[in-house]
Structures are given as C-alpha cells and as structure tokens.
Design a protein around this motif. Sequence first.
Motif, PDB file in Angstrom:
ATOM      1  N   UNK A  53     -22.372  42.081 -51.201  1.00  0.00           N
ATOM      2  CA  UNK A  53     -22.046  41.885 -49.782  1.00  0.00           C
ATOM      3  C   UNK A  53     -21.074  42.923 -49.235  1.00  0.00           C
ATOM      4  N   UNK A  54     -20.714  43.913 -50.035  1.00  0.00           N
ATOM      5  CA  UNK A  54     -19.711  44.907 -49.652  1.00  0.00           C
ATOM      6  C   UNK A  54     -19.968  45.533 -48.285  1.00  0.00           C
ATOM      7  N   UNK A  55     -21.195  45.922 -48.048  1.00  0.00           N
ATOM      8  CA  UNK A  55     -21.559  46.558 -46.772  1.00  0.00           C
ATOM      9  C   UNK A  55     -21.202  45.665 -45.587  1.00  0.00           C
ATOM     10  N   UNK A  56     -21.450  44.358 -45.725  1.00  0.00           N
ATOM     11  CA  UNK A  56     -21.235  43.410 -44.635  1.00  0.00           C
ATOM     12  C   UNK A  56     -19.762  43.064 -44.469  1.00  0.00           C
ATOM     13  N   UNK A  57     -19.013  43.119 -45.577  1.00  0.00           N
ATOM     14  CA  UNK A  57     -17.567  42.905 -45.505  1.00  0.00           C
ATOM     15  C   UNK A  57     -16.916  44.126 -44.853  1.00  0.00           C
ATOM     16  N   UNK A  58     -17.345  45.305 -45.264  1.00  0.00           N
ATOM     17  CA  UNK A  58     -16.760  46.552 -44.742  1.00  0.00           C
ATOM     18  C   UNK A  58     -16.979  46.707 -43.239  1.00  0.00           C
ATOM     19  N   UNK A  59     -18.153  46.308 -42.755  1.00  0.00           N
ATOM     20  CA  UNK A  59     -18.415  46.496 -41.320  1.00  0.00           C
ATOM     21  C   UNK A  59     -17.990  45.296 -40.471  1.00  0.00           C
ATOM     22  N   UNK A  60     -17.400  44.276 -41.105  1.00  0.00           N
ATOM     23  CA  UNK A  60     -16.866  43.140 -40.366  1.00  0.00           C
ATOM     24  C   UNK A  60     -17.852  42.030 -40.086  1.00  0.00           C
ATOM     25  N   UNK A  61     -19.107  42.188 -40.520  1.00  0.00           N
ATOM     26  CA  UNK A  61     -20.092  41.117 -40.324  1.00  0.00           C
ATOM     27  C   UNK A  61     -19.641  39.861 -41.058  1.00  0.00           C
TER      28      UNK A  61
END
Length: 80
Positions: A53-61
């Motif tokens: 889920x890193x991508x979604x955590x990084x972009x604030x989703x």
Amino acid sequence: MQAEEVKQIIESHLSDAEVMTAGEGCDFQVTVISPQFAGLMPVKKQQLVYQCLNEYIANGTIHALTIKTYTPEQWQSLQG
C-alpha cells in the motif's frame, strides 16, 4: 478509496493471503492472514503489508492504517 479496493490491492501483492478490511475514505483497518508470515517478527509482517500500500500512503489516499497480521495457525488458534 473503499475497503474492498484495499483488500484487492493486498491480495494482488500477497498471494494466498486472506484479507479482511474495514474503514472508508482514508482510514482503514486490515487483518491479513498468510503463510508468508511464518517465522517473521511482527514488524516484518507489517512491512510486507505496508509495501503493498506504499503508493497509496505516500500520495495521501490512505492516511491511517491499522494492521493485524497472523499466520493461518495463529488465526485458527484465535478462533477458539
């Protein structure tokens, strides 16, 4: 993002994992049961889930994420 989407993302990264999700918006609780967790320290288990889920955590989703991880044997023993 919906809880079902979070579930699908984790399942696509962790083969043979059983994933249960709750929450909505950007705050989720996930329970992941996988044989891949066997022999791993708790922090390593959580890191495997975070990687999905890193991508979604990084972009604030995803803003808040509570993770519980179990091997199938650990999960079975909790079920009584």
